[in-house]
Design a protein around this motif. Sequence first.
Motif, PDB file in Angstrom:
ATOM      1  N   HIS A  26       0.829  -1.200   0.000  1.00  0.00           N
ATOM      2  CA  HIS A  26       0.000   0.000   0.000  1.00  0.00           C
ATOM      3  C   HIS A  26       0.865   1.252   0.000  1.00  0.00           C
ATOM      4  O   HIS A  26       0.739   2.114  -0.846  1.00  0.00           O
ATOM      5  N   GLU A  59       0.760   3.883  -3.089  1.00  0.00           N
ATOM      6  CA  GLU A  59       0.618   5.266  -2.609  1.00  0.00           C
ATOM      7  C   GLU A  59       1.948   5.977  -2.364  1.00  0.00           C
ATOM      8  O   GLU A  59       1.959   7.178  -2.106  1.00  0.00           O
ATOM      9  N   HIS A  77      -7.541  -1.677  -4.366  1.00  0.00           N
ATOM     10  CA  HIS A  77      -6.211  -1.451  -4.956  1.00  0.00           C
ATOM     11  C   HIS A  77      -5.775  -2.642  -5.810  1.00  0.00           C
ATOM     12  O   HIS A  77      -5.226  -2.459  -6.904  1.00  0.00           O
TER      13      HIS A  77
HETATM   14 CO    CO Z   1      -5.536   3.010  -0.103  1.00  0.00          CO
END
Ligand code: CO
Length: 300
Positions: free
Chosen positions: A183, A215, A248
Amino acid sequence: MEQALKSFILALVMLTIVMSGAAYAGAPKDKPDKEGILIVAFGTSMPEAKKAIDNLVDSAKAAFPKTEVRLAYTSNIIRNKIAKEQNVLIPTPTSALAQMNDEGFTHVYVMPTHIIPGEEYDDLAGVVDGFASIKGKYSFKSLKLARPYLSCADDCDVMADVLIKRFGRELADKGTAIVLMGHGTPHHAANAMYSQLQLSLDKKAPGRFTLGTVEAAPEIDDVIARLKHNKAVRSLVISPLMIVAGDHANNDLADKEDPESWYSQLKDAGYKNIKPFLVGLGEDAEIAKIFVAKIKDMMK
Ligand code: CO
């Protein structure tokens, strides 16, 4: 004489108040012990993806059959969505701990499902610290919070072993590399745990794994640059390094229609054979074993 009586009664009333106060302040010590486990996940609104969280909750329930296991979500967006669509209220860590306190739990073990100790974990630690600082009637006798999966170099070695086992079949083909999507937590030192895990993977399975995040860093460009070093790679397996294979994994990682997805960008980089493996780490038996071991550690 009358004045003396008034004073005496007043003193008696004051003493009663002071004594009842003292009794209240000491109340948690008199409470019978009641243990609880609070599992804290980011959350998911996808029923298919929730299997991963359910597996961890069920593993904890099976390992500690006499201890109540509860679940909280940190994402308000997901909590609100589930409340609206499924009419189910999943508490925040704050409301779950307050509720457990109300119900007389004296020992609570908070187990996060987070991979790295990033921003989400810091926020959870803030809530736990807040409750732990309470003294007197509303205090817990013991309130503990476990560390996430990747909290130190040793953790990364353990995770690397889990991943090598998890992708054992794919790794048997020397022309296949595994691309993992973490992530990521931007502007946070804990994001470096991904690089630490890459070091562990390179040590144990040189050139076979490449790790990026959705991210933060390393980005997909870094992933592609790294893959290019290994000329033997013909096929890729792409998979989330996340507890849940949710939004995601399905969109940012594997959406074949989206030109921005990792799938599409890897295809553009020349990789023709890409196989998505969209299963959350939470469904992995080894990950569940570590999860249970972390809870056991807190209970010591
Ligand atoms: Co997220």
